[in-house]
Design a protein around this motif. Structure first.
Motif, PDB file in Angstrom:
ATOM      1  N   MET A  69      48.602  27.637  52.783  1.00 12.14           N
ATOM      2  CA  MET A  69      50.045  27.248  52.362  1.00 12.14           C
ATOM      3  C   MET A  69      50.642  25.868  52.648  1.00 12.14           C
ATOM      4  SD  MET A  69      50.944  29.556  50.097  1.00 12.14           S
ATOM      5  CE  MET A  69      50.686  31.280  49.510  1.00 12.14           C
ATOM      6  N   SER A  70      50.401  25.503  53.915  1.00  9.19           N
ATOM      7  CA  SER A  70      50.885  24.405  54.607  1.00  9.19           C
ATOM      8  C   SER A  70      50.179  23.379  54.092  1.00  9.19           C
ATOM      9  CB  SER A  70      50.914  24.693  56.090  1.00  9.19           C
ATOM     10  OG  SER A  70      51.283  23.439  56.877  1.00  9.19           O
ATOM     11  N   ASP A  71      48.956  23.674  53.940  1.00  9.72           N
ATOM     12  CA  ASP A  71      47.884  22.045  53.479  1.00  9.72           C
ATOM     13  C   ASP A  71      48.274  21.924  52.140  1.00  9.72           C
ATOM     14  OD1 ASP A  71      46.969  21.731  56.053  1.00  9.72           O
ATOM     15  OD2 ASP A  71      45.221  22.936  55.891  1.00  9.72           O
ATOM     16  N   MET A  72      48.284  23.089  51.265  1.00  5.31           N
ATOM     17  CA  MET A  72      48.636  23.142  49.953  1.00  5.31           C
ATOM     18  C   MET A  72      50.035  22.152  49.704  1.00  5.31           C
ATOM     19  SD  MET A  72      46.949  26.291  48.064  1.00  5.31           S
ATOM     20  CE  MET A  72      48.100  27.419  48.794  1.00  5.31           C
ATOM     21  N   TYR A  73      50.964  22.792  50.341  1.00  5.70           N
ATOM     22  CA  TYR A  73      52.543  21.822  50.227  1.00  5.70           C
ATOM     23  C   TYR A  73      52.341  20.757  50.565  1.00  5.70           C
ATOM     24  CZ  TYR A  73      56.580  20.101  51.716  1.00  5.70           C
ATOM     25  OH  TYR A  73      57.779  19.430  51.990  1.00  5.70           O
ATOM     26  N   GLU A  74      51.627  20.515  51.702  1.00 10.95           N
ATOM     27  CA  GLU A  74      51.587  18.967  52.163  1.00 10.95           C
ATOM     28  C   GLU A  74      50.943  17.912  51.107  1.00 10.95           C
ATOM     29  OE1 GLU A  74      53.129  17.595  54.677  1.00 10.95           O
ATOM     30  OE2 GLU A  74      53.930  19.135  55.769  1.00 10.95           O
ATOM     31  N   ILE A  75      49.946  18.412  50.624  1.00  9.66           N
ATOM     32  CA  ILE A  75      49.207  17.609  49.737  1.00  9.66           C
ATOM     33  C   ILE A  75      49.829  17.428  48.610  1.00  9.66           C
ATOM     34  CG2 ILE A  75      47.101  17.624  48.176  1.00  9.66           C
ATOM     35  CD1 ILE A  75      45.759  19.521  50.607  1.00  9.66           C
ATOM     36  N   ALA A  76      50.591  18.385  47.781  1.00 12.30           N
ATOM     37  CA  ALA A  76      51.441  18.272  46.637  1.00 12.30           C
ATOM     38  C   ALA A  76      52.704  17.541  46.898  1.00 12.30           C
ATOM     39  CB  ALA A  76      52.018  19.359  46.209  1.00 12.30           C
ATOM     40  N   LYS A  79      51.551  13.945  47.423  1.00 13.77           N
ATOM     41  CA  LYS A  79      51.246  13.140  46.121  1.00 13.77           C
ATOM     42  C   LYS A  79      52.758  12.588  45.402  1.00 13.77           C
ATOM     43  CE  LYS A  79      46.954  15.232  45.236  1.00 13.77           C
ATOM     44  NZ  LYS A  79      46.153  16.314  44.185  1.00 13.77           N
ATOM     45  N   MET A  80      53.718  13.345  45.560  1.00 12.75           N
ATOM     46  CA  MET A  80      54.992  13.401  44.992  1.00 12.75           C
ATOM     47  C   MET A  80      55.716  12.062  45.894  1.00 12.75           C
ATOM     48  SD  MET A  80      57.937  15.982  44.104  1.00 12.75           S
ATOM     49  CE  MET A  80      56.949  17.390  43.714  1.00 12.75           C
ATOM     50  N   ALA A  81      55.517  12.172  47.162  1.00 13.40           N
ATOM     51  CA  ALA A  81      56.108  10.868  47.901  1.00 13.40           C
ATOM     52  C   ALA A  81      55.355   9.589  47.370  1.00 13.40           C
ATOM     53  CB  ALA A  81      55.820  11.133  49.370  1.00 13.40           C
ATOM     54  N   GLN A  82      54.177   9.638  47.054  1.00 16.41           N
ATOM     55  CA  GLN A  82      53.443   8.337  46.802  1.00 16.41           C
ATOM     56  C   GLN A  82      54.093   7.994  45.287  1.00 16.41           C
ATOM     57  OE1 GLN A  82      49.073   8.188  47.416  1.00 16.41           O
ATOM     58  NE2 GLN A  82      49.486  10.287  47.819  1.00 16.41           N
ATOM     59  N   ALA A  83      54.263   8.653  44.618  1.00 19.45           N
ATOM     60  CA  ALA A  83      54.818   8.639  43.224  1.00 19.45           C
ATOM     61  C   ALA A  83      56.406   8.271  43.081  1.00 19.45           C
ATOM     62  CB  ALA A  83      54.707   9.742  42.253  1.00 19.45           C
ATOM     63  N   LYS A  84      57.211   8.960  43.849  1.00 19.65           N
ATOM     64  CA  LYS A  84      58.601   8.976  43.824  1.00 19.65           C
ATOM     65  C   LYS A  84      59.102   8.343  44.908  1.00 19.65           C
ATOM     66  CE  LYS A  84      61.343  11.988  42.147  1.00 19.65           C
ATOM     67  NZ  LYS A  84      62.067  13.330  41.882  1.00 19.65           N
ATOM     68  N   VAL A  98      48.514  13.588  52.344  1.00 13.17           N
ATOM     69  CA  VAL A  98      47.377  13.730  51.494  1.00 13.17           C
ATOM     70  C   VAL A  98      45.866  13.789  52.166  1.00 13.17           C
ATOM     71  CG1 VAL A  98      46.196  13.490  49.218  1.00 13.17           C
ATOM     72  CG2 VAL A  98      48.733  13.289  49.295  1.00 13.17           C
ATOM     73  N   GLU A  99      45.636  12.669  52.867  1.00 14.24           N
ATOM     74  CA  GLU A  99      44.251  12.535  53.307  1.00 14.24           C
ATOM     75  C   GLU A  99      44.253  13.552  54.347  1.00 14.24           C
ATOM     76  OE1 GLU A  99      44.428   8.578  54.258  1.00 14.24           O
ATOM     77  OE2 GLU A  99      44.300   7.806  52.331  1.00 14.24           O
ATOM     78  N   HIS A 100      45.125  13.644  55.375  1.00 14.27           N
ATOM     79  CA  HIS A 100      44.700  14.312  56.410  1.00 14.27           C
ATOM     80  C   HIS A 100      44.970  15.882  56.212  1.00 14.27           C
ATOM     81  CE1 HIS A 100      46.036  11.137  59.961  1.00 14.27           C
ATOM     82  NE2 HIS A 100      45.393  10.746  58.886  1.00 14.27           N
ATOM     83  N   HIS A 101      45.893  16.245  55.370  1.00 11.97           N
ATOM     84  CA  HIS A 101      45.863  17.803  55.030  1.00 11.97           C
ATOM     85  C   HIS A 101      44.651  18.195  54.239  1.00 11.97           C
ATOM     86  CE1 HIS A 101      49.351  19.092  57.344  1.00 11.97           C
ATOM     87  NE2 HIS A 101      49.707  17.900  57.175  1.00 11.97           N
ATOM     88  N   THR A 102      44.306  17.333  53.452  1.00 13.97           N
ATOM     89  CA  THR A 102      43.183  17.711  52.612  1.00 13.97           C
ATOM     90  C   THR A 102      41.938  17.957  53.304  1.00 13.97           C
ATOM     91  OG1 THR A 102      43.636  16.534  50.697  1.00 13.97           O
ATOM     92  CG2 THR A 102      41.619  16.761  50.825  1.00 13.97           C
ATOM     93  N   ALA A 103      41.630  17.091  54.601  1.00 16.65           N
ATOM     94  CA  ALA A 103      40.540  16.946  55.559  1.00 16.65           C
ATOM     95  C   ALA A 103      40.900  18.247  56.405  1.00 16.65           C
ATOM     96  CB  ALA A 103      40.663  15.707  56.289  1.00 16.65           C
TER      97      ALA A 103
END
Length: 197
Positions: A69-76, A79-84, A98-103
């Protein structure tokens, strides 16, 4: 004591949710969420998350669930931080998350499968609410809300990793938690500096 805290936080969250629905129903100009209610939800969520990490991190199933859950939240959220995100540093931090938590998530998958556990495939309601609160924040408020959520999320993740690393039952997952701790601490230190400006 922990159960009483969780019950109190849950009751507060329900009350805030009811206030939010009532306010949204009476304010057609802003049918979504309000900043004070969102801030209160995030604050309560941080307390619930920290308590949950200290208890869920004691079991293998709880650890796997909470770490995913932690990693999925961090990735989502990243991505939002990159856009907004309004500032270049928030956008860059979001990209890094996104990069670190995907890894991190991909690195844990073999250990999770070997332990016979199945990670969740979607976020829980608390983290969905955090993302909703990010969606509702605009402009400079977005950066402030994102950074505040990141501090709470990384404090929770650090507690989770430490709890399982200290007392987990599965040796491989325990080693994975210990390996993740320095990176999570680095993220926490970085986001605290960003928050201070």
């Amino acid at each position: 004591m922990k159960h009483a805290l969780i019950i109190c936080a849950a009751a507060s969250a329900l009350a805030l949710s009811a206030c939010q629905r009532q306010e949204a129903a009476t304010n057609d100009a802003n049918p979504g969420q309000t900043a004070p209610v969102n801030a209160a939800q995030d604050a309560i969520g941080a307390v619930v998350g920290e308590t949950s990490a200290a208890t869920m991190g004691a079991t293998t199933g709880g650890f796997v669930n909470a770490a995913a859950m932690s990693d999925m939240y961090e990735i989502a959220a990243g991505k939002m931080a990159q856009a907004k995100g309004q500032s270049a540093v928030v956008k860059a931090f979001g990209k890094k998350m996104v990069e670190h938590h995907t890894a991190m998530m991909n690195g844990m998958k073999p250990m999770v499968m070997a332990a016979g556990e199945a990670p969740p495939t979607e976020l829980d309601q608390r983290r969905k609410g955090m993302l909703d609160n990010l969606t509702a924040a605009n402009g400079a408020d977005f950066d402030r809300v994102y950074l505040a959520q990141q501090v709470a999320a990384h404090e929770e993740a650090l507690t989770l990793m430490k709890t399982y690393g200290d007392g987990g039952q599965n040796a491989d997952l325990k080693a994975g938690a210990m390996k993740a701790m320095p990176k999570v601490q680095m993220h926490l230190d970085e986001v605290r500096k960003l928050q201070m400006g």
